[in-house]
Design a protein around this motif. Structure first.
Motif, short mmCIF file in Angstrom:
data_model
loop_
_atom_site.label_atom_id
_atom_site.label_comp_id
_atom_site.label_asym_id
_atom_site.label_seq_id
_atom_site.Cartn_x
_atom_site.Cartn_y
_atom_site.Cartn_z
N ARG A 1 2.31 -12.70 9.70
CA ARG A 1 2.57 -13.53 8.52
C ARG A 1 4.01 -14.04 8.44
O ARG A 1 4.30 -14.91 7.63
N ARG B 1 -2.13 -3.18 9.30
CA ARG B 1 -1.37 -3.73 8.19
C ARG B 1 0.01 -4.19 8.64
O ARG B 1 0.51 -5.22 8.19
N GLU C 1 -0.41 -7.33 10.77
CA GLU C 1 -0.57 -8.49 9.90
C GLU C 1 0.77 -8.92 9.31
O GLU C 1 1.06 -10.12 9.18
N GLY D 1 -13.46 -5.63 11.49
CA GLY D 1 -13.11 -6.37 10.29
C GLY D 1 -11.65 -6.76 10.26
O GLY D 1 -11.28 -7.86 9.84
N TRP D 2 -10.79 -5.84 10.74
CA TRP D 2 -9.36 -6.16 10.81
C TRP D 2 -9.09 -7.27 11.82
O TRP D 2 -8.23 -8.13 11.60
N HIS E 1 -14.17 -17.57 13.10
CA HIS E 1 -12.77 -17.37 12.74
C HIS E 1 -11.82 -18.02 13.73
O HIS E 1 -10.61 -18.01 13.53
N ARG F 1 -9.76 -10.48 10.19
CA ARG F 1 -8.70 -10.77 9.22
C ARG F 1 -7.44 -11.25 9.92
O ARG F 1 -6.78 -12.20 9.46
N LEU F 2 -7.08 -10.59 11.03
CA LEU F 2 -5.86 -10.97 11.74
C LEU F 2 -5.99 -12.34 12.40
O LEU F 2 -5.00 -13.09 12.48
N ARG G 1 -7.27 -14.86 11.21
CA ARG G 1 -7.02 -15.93 10.22
C ARG G 1 -5.57 -16.40 10.26
O ARG G 1 -5.26 -17.49 9.77
N HIS G 2 -4.67 -15.59 10.81
CA HIS G 2 -3.26 -15.95 10.86
C HIS G 2 -2.88 -16.71 12.13
O HIS G 2 -1.72 -17.07 12.31
#
Length: 231
Positions: A120, A113, A116, A171-172, A218, A175-176, A178-179
């Motif tokens: 961001r 978290r 990320e 999964g993380w 991704h 997700r990461l 994507r940035h």
């Protein structure tokens, strides 16, 4: 007679730490190292010895570097030192994410978290976007390696024999990713990273496409956020 003397019971404070606090209150010099400063910061904050608390904080801010950034970030949250947490996050954001991922043996323990949160940031600086992707792969794939200097290094499994990280960590990673600003990667670098994804240790996901295919999906250019600042 001795049993009737008043006693001070310390709770949550090590005796050595309280001794240093008393030395400071009585005007004596207190020498610090990083571990002592973290513990003493917490005690000085609790007992409201604010000049000592602020002095410990200043010492810790000066001590942050690429090799201890993650461990100090985690410990700053434990002792409630917000300026130290901010300093560590800024070090990661201002062109040091890749360097920290190589030099700090605690990098793989970084909370995703928080990672990320760094990715961001509009102020995130990177020399190349490839460095950002490689840092994420180090975070993912080094998750179960023993810390540097551990005696288990000599008997640890080779990279190919290690079990893959957990589904949650995988999964993380998706997700990461994507940035990442994939449109900033030259075609050759993009293809090289796809090759690394194919060799990455990934969990078996029932009823899902192969993990490497998921990673490649991704890693495709799409509508991108504004470009990062580049060094």
């Amino acid at each position: 007679a001795g049993s009737s003397r008043p006693r001070l019971v310390l709770r949550g404070t090590e005796p050595w730490c309280f001794d240093l606090l008393l030395r400071y209150v009585h005007g004596l010099q207190v020498a610090l190292d990083v571990d002592m400063a973290l513990t003493l910061y917490h005690a000085a904050d609790y007992y409201e010895v604010l000049p000592l608390r602020d002095g410990c904080c200043a010492f810790l801010l000066d001590a942050v570097d690429q090799a201890n950034c993650i461990s100090l970030l985690c410990r700053s949250q434990t002792v409630g030192c917000e300026p130290l947490e901010t300093r560590c996050v800024e070090l990661l954001a201002y062109d040091h994410l890749a360097a920290v991922s190589k030099r700090d043996c605690a990098f793989a323990s970084l909370d995703p978290r928080l990672l990320e949160r760094v990715l961001r940031r509009d102020t995130l600086v990177c020399a190349t976007e490839e460095e950002t992707v490689l840092a994420l792969l180090r975070w993912y794939d080094d998750a179960d390696l023993p810390a540097a200097g551990s005696t288990s290094h000599a008997t640890s499994q080779s990279s190919d024999d290690r079990p893959p990280p957990s589904e949650e960590r995988y999964g993380w990673l998706l997700r990461l990713l994507r940035h990442v600003r994939w449109n900033l990667l030259p075609p050759a670098s993009h293809q090289a990273l796809i090759g690394r994804f194919a060799r990455l240790r990934t969990p078996m996901l029932d009823g899902s496409p192969s993990a490497s295919a998921g990673l490649q999906e991704h890693a495709s250019p799409r509508a991108e956020p504004p470009p990062r600042r580049r060094r």
